[in-house]
Every structure is written in C-alpha cells, then in structure tokens.
Design an enzyme around this catalytic site. Structure first.
Site, PDB file in Angstrom:
ATOM      1  CB  CYS A 155      39.569  37.437  46.822  1.00 53.53           C
ATOM      2  SG  CYS A 155      40.030  35.825  46.197  1.00 53.53           S
ATOM      3  CE1 TYR A 156      44.854  39.063  44.853  1.00 52.02           C
ATOM      4  CE2 TYR A 156      44.153  36.827  45.375  1.00 52.02           C
ATOM      5  CZ  TYR A 156      44.959  37.919  45.629  1.00 52.02           C
ATOM      6  OH  TYR A 156      45.867  37.874  46.642  1.00 52.02           O
TER       7      TYR A 156
END
Lengths: 502, 130
Positions: free
Chosen positions: A130-131
């Site tokens: 996600c990051y």
C-alpha cells in the site's frame, strides 16, 4: 461577593472587562483591599518566557505520490519520531542534529519553520504494497504542512530551584555556566508573573483553559509530566498551532556543553471569581522561595546551599556563606512581561475569553524518583585493591622501583597514617630524570592536588572525572582520606565482557 | 586604551612588562595574560596619552604590539534579554536597566570570550570597533 465566569465573559464581550497583569495585582490589592480588588478586577494575566526543554511539535506532511509510510524521518538532519504512520512525526526540541550536534536541533527546526524558512525533509521506509515508496527528500515550508501542532509535555514550571557550584572547576549545565567556588548563581522563571504561582492550587488553571503559547492562542491540555504541585513544582502540558506563532516568543537556544533547548513564551489568563483567587494572584516575588542547589554534587538529591526568593535573585547579587555572589537569570523577565501584556490586550479587545477547566489538575500530586531494579557498577567492583604506595620522604629512585615492580603508572603518596597527601606518576619520575637539578625526593615531584573517587561511587561518575581532568587513574579513598585502592583506565576494561554488559 | 602584546620567550625569561613600567613610569594594568614556555600574549590597559611611549618601549624590548580594535558586540535580534551573561563576566560588562533590558558596557570588556561561548542565543560576538 462572588462572580461567575459568564459575568466575566459578558464584560469581555462588551469590552468592559478590567484586566491587569500579575505584576500590577499586588499593589492593586494593597490599595483596594481583597473585596475591593474582587469587585474591580475581572482577569489577571500571567506570563513567562524561558528555556522549556520538554517541548516539541506534531507534523503532518501530506502524502507523496507514490505514497510512503515514513519509518524514519529527519528534518534538516534532526531526527523526528515517526512511529505514528504514515506521514505524521513528532519532533522533540532537544533532539540534536546528526551533523551539527549541539549547534542545531529540534528547537532550531521549529524556529526555522515559524520564521518561514524552508526545511529539508528526508524519510525512509522498507516499502509495502500500500505504501511502495522507500525514500523521499523534499523542501517544505510551514504552509506546505497540513498540521504543525506544538504540544509540550512539560512547560511553565511553577518555580525552579536556583543553581550554584561548590567544586573547584567550571560546570556546564542546563542551568548555564556555573563558576567554581560558588562564583555565581543562576535561576529561571518569571516569579510573580509565573502562571501556576498565581493559582498554586489549580482552582482555575486546568484542562481546556486558554493560553498564549509562542505568541498564538493555545490551550492547556492538563497536568504536565513530572508535575509535583504538592511540593510547589507544578507543571503544565500545553498545545497551540505553530502556524500562528511568531519567533518573538519561540526561540531555539543552546546551553553550551549541555545541548539544545527551546525558549517558549507562555501566558495564562486567570479569571478572578472569588477572594481565594484575589489572594493567590496578589503573590509577590518575595513570597516565592526556592533552594540554591549545588550542581557540584553529581547525584539526583543534590544538597541545598540556602534559601532564596525571586526578589533576592532579581537584585543581581546575594550572599552565600558570607560571600557576595552575582546572579544570572536564564529566562527573560522583559519578555515574560510582554507575554502578560499581550494577553491583557487580547482579553481587553475581546480576542480571547476565559473558561473554567473541563477537568481539574490534582494539586496534591507529587512526582517520585525512578524505580531502579538494577544498580549500575560501583568503583569497588572494578578497582585495583593492590596498595602500592610511597611516602614523601622517600627518594625518587625508590618511586621508580615501585612503579616498575608494581607495573603501574601511578603511585599514591601517603603519610604515616595512610592518608593520601599526593600522587606521583611515571611521567613525573621521567621528568625528574631529564631535569635532575636539585630535586631528589618524592615530595619534590609529587602533585599535591589529587582527584579522588570513593568505593561506593558509580563508575560513570568516576569516568566523568577521568575525562574532565584528562587523567588515567584515581586513588580510591575512604572517609578519613586513606587510600583503599586505585581505579585506572585499565580497570574499566573489566566492565566489558563482564556482567555489566549483556 | 587596550594593547595586545605578544612576545617570544625563546631567548630567556625577560620581565618585559615590569621593565616597561620601571622605564616609562606608566602604570600598566594587565587585563589578561597567557604565557607558556615559548611565547606569551598579554592584554594591557594604559592611559591613552601614554600609548606612544609604552608602545615604543615594548617594541624596543622585542615585543609586537597591536592596538585592540575589537570589542564585544550584541546582536539585538538574537538577544532575548535573559541575562545568562551577567554573572559569568569577570569584568561586569553586562547588567539590566530598569526595564530588564540587557545593557552592555563594552568599554570594560577584555575580550576573554566567556560570554560568547555561553550565550544561549549566540547573540554575542567580537566586532571591529567602529
């Protein structure tokens, strides 16, 4: 007679409130009497401006593209705590730069942001689905941040003990430079203007009440860390919006030899609703007493050299043991006055109203020391117990023999009773050989001023002595100053691999 | 007037300052001195009118002499009037006025540098006298 908070706020909104500073209040109470002052005064404003190490700010930097969950963050090379996910960080004022050490720190980053300067953000991450991003470097202005919220865990000390130094060497402390032989006294705090000194039982200062912080309207969160109001050392946790602050009231500083700190301007308006508040806001500098603490003693419970009050400290000179000594403030009384007078203008103009705490601070709280489950090493555990000594009447040649035989570089010189009177090193003996002149005995070459340690002294304190005096050994003495052992740099090696290093 | 005197001690320990006092009759005030086995530096204070005669005499004795043109300078933008400098100055250069504003009496300063080192706000520095 009593007033309500609503009546006071009504008068503030109408522009009719009578506001005085805490410095003006004592004379007013003396003139009008307590009842008269209660009828006359609606709000008393306080103020202080000084070094408040326990300060810092939360930042939200906004999300980058591709996004990063920052795990470690540096602002101008000063590390901020980033265990908050994902683009939040808390920067502590005393955190020092990895490149510039005590010349630049968290406090300077905070001041630079407020001054409108660009600050370089660097962050790293291990990257997630996600990051995905792993590194980022960017220049930021305070306007580029979503939030810059100052949140100081311990500000506005009610009073602070003054400092002096009975040893024979200069000390660099968070209380500034302390000259040897009690050569000066330093102190901090605004005395009669200090917020808590005007409400020592926390009747009106508590959670949710407004304040001036760094020149901006802020709020008291509640009890500060390490608060000890029962002992007269209350503290406050406060917050404010950094974006509204100005550098008049937020200044980075460095206490030489100690480190970075932040000078903070803090003021709290005190609504005058009853006689008790009239009395507490009539406090004068001569009513606020504290100890002069001897920072020459390197332990937590340092001894007091005497009692003083703010009026005596502000005179600029006072007496310790019959000697006249000059005093230095570390906080600025001039700027504390300005905080109180700015706050007065805010309330007179209706910019700020007052309120009562949503939750009260416990005035009976007392801070305790740390519970220590493991004691650090003491000198007795690593000292050399062999007693190789010499007397001052012996020839230098005998000193040389003893040094060789004992495989040591230091010989304590003792008298008939075993009391330490000097020290001779291999260096002293070598020097005597090179320049023979008229010297022949130990007494001619020994040093009479000996730095010593004791068996129960923590090793860290002894190491500090070795470093400070640039020497490599300390005779260990008992109460009668008899030599019971030696602590040398070699003995410190015993700490490694031993039980102290796990 | 303040003079910075530097001299070598390689040719032995000549009592330079004492000799200047004896030969010129000018009463010299030694404000600070740092002397080791090979060289020495002393900051001396003398009456302005005796400058020439003292300077010449020192030069004759092999010392080099410079009129001190630096003085302590306060950056008012950095100073917050805390007063940390007041009690550590050996010359009592600093004090507060009635409004608790820091007052600097630079003429008393002997440039020992202690205040420059400890000023929490780095507001003090040496500056060439204007």
């Amino acid at each position: 007679m009593k007033k309500t908070i609503h009546q006071v706020n009504e008068r503030i909104r109408e522009g009719n409130a009578r506001v005085v500073t805490a410095e003006e209040m004592p004379a007013l109470v003396a003139e009008l009497g307590e009842e008269g002052a209660l009828a006359e005064v609606d709000v008393v404003t306080t103020g202080t401006f000084g070094a408040m190490c326990s300060s810092g700010s939360f930042f939200n930097f906004g999300h980058a593209d591709p996004p990063i969950r920052m795990e470690r963050v540096w602002l101008n090379d000063v590390e901020a705590y980033a265990g908050l996910a994902a683009v939040d960080a808390y920067l502590g004022a005393t955190q020092q730069s990895t490149t510039r050490e005590e010349n630049y720190g968290g406090a300077h980053v905070i001041e630079d942001f407020i001054a409108g300067k660009a600050v370089e953000l660097r962050a790293i991450s291990h990257g997630t689905d996600c990051y995905p991003r792993r590194t980022i470097t960017t220049d930021l202005l305070i306007d580029n941040l979503n939030q810059a919220i100052m949140c100081n865990p311990r500000n506005g000390y009610q009073r602070y003990n003054a400092a002096s130094n009975s040893t024979d060497r200069v000390l660099h402390t968070y209380m500034g430079m302390l000259l040897p032989g009690c050569g000066n006294v330093t102190y901090s705090g605004a005395g009669l203007l200090n917020p808590i000194s005007n409400d020592p039982h926390f009747r009106v200062i508590g959670s949710g009440v407004p304040c001036l912080l760094g020149g901006a309207p802020g709020m008291v969160i509640g009890e500060g860390t390490q608060a000890s109001p029962a002992a007269g050392f209350g503290t406050l946790m406060v917050t404010g919006n950094m974006k509204e602050m100005n550098t008049e009231y937020i200044r980075a500083a460095t206490m030489t030899g100690y480190g970075v700190t932040l000078y903070v301007g803090l003021g709290i308006p005190i609504p005058v609703l009853d006689i008790e508040t009239v009395r507490s806001t009539a406090v004068r500098d001569e009513d606020i007493w504290m100890d002069i603490i001897d920072y020459g003693v390197p332990s937590r419970d340092r001894p007091s050299l005497g009692k003083v009050n703010y009026a005596m400290l502000r005179e600029g000179r006072l007496e310790i043991n019959g000697e006249e000594v000059r005093t230095s403030s570390l906080s600025s009384f001039r700027r504390a006055r300005r905080v109180a007078s700015d706050l007065k203008k805010w309330i007179e103009s209706g910019k700020m109203t007052v309120c009562l705490p949503t939750r009260r601070i416990d005035p009976a709280r007392r801070a305790g020391p740390m519970r220590e489950t493991a004691q650090g090493p003491r000198v007795i555990e690593i000292m050399d117990r062999r007693l190789i000594t010499i007397s001052e009447e012996e020839p230098i040649r005998d000193a040389a023999k003893k040094l060789l035989k004992g495989e040591t570089n230091h010989l304590p010189v003792i008298n008939g009773e075993g009391v330490l009177v000097g020290i001779v090193t291999t260096y002293d003996v070598s020097k005597a050989v090179v320049n023979p002149e008229k010297i022949s005995h130990v007494r001619d070459i020994m040093r009479r001023k000996v730095i010593t340690t004791t068996a129960d002294e923590p090793v860290d304190i002894a190491v500090r002595k070795l470093e400070k005096h640039n020497i490599s050994a300390l005779p260990v003495v008992d109460k009668e100053y008899r030599v019971v052992g030696m602590l040398t740099a070699m003995d410190l090696g015993k700490l490694f691999g031993g039980r102290w290093l796990k | 007037m303040k003079l910075l005197v530097t001299f070598s001690r390689k040719e032995g320990k000549k009592p330079i300052i004492a000799q200047v006092v004896r030969d010129t009759g000018v009463l010299v005030n030694v404000e600070r001195a740092l002397i080791d086995s090979s060289e020495g530096e002393a900051l001396i204070d003398i009456p302005d009118e005796s400058c020439r005669i003292v300077k010449d005499k020192l030069a004759d004795l092999g010392a080099s002499v410079r009129i001190l043109e630096e003085e302590i300078s306060l950056d008012e933008n950095e100073c917050v009037d805390c007063g940390a400098c007041i009690s550590i100055c050996p010359q009592e250069v600093f004090s507060f006025d009635e409004e608790f504003r820091l007052r600097v009496d630079a003429k008393r300063c002997v440039l020992c540098g202690r205040c420059i080192e400890i000023c929490p706000h780095r507001a003090l520095s040496r500056r060439i006298e204007s």
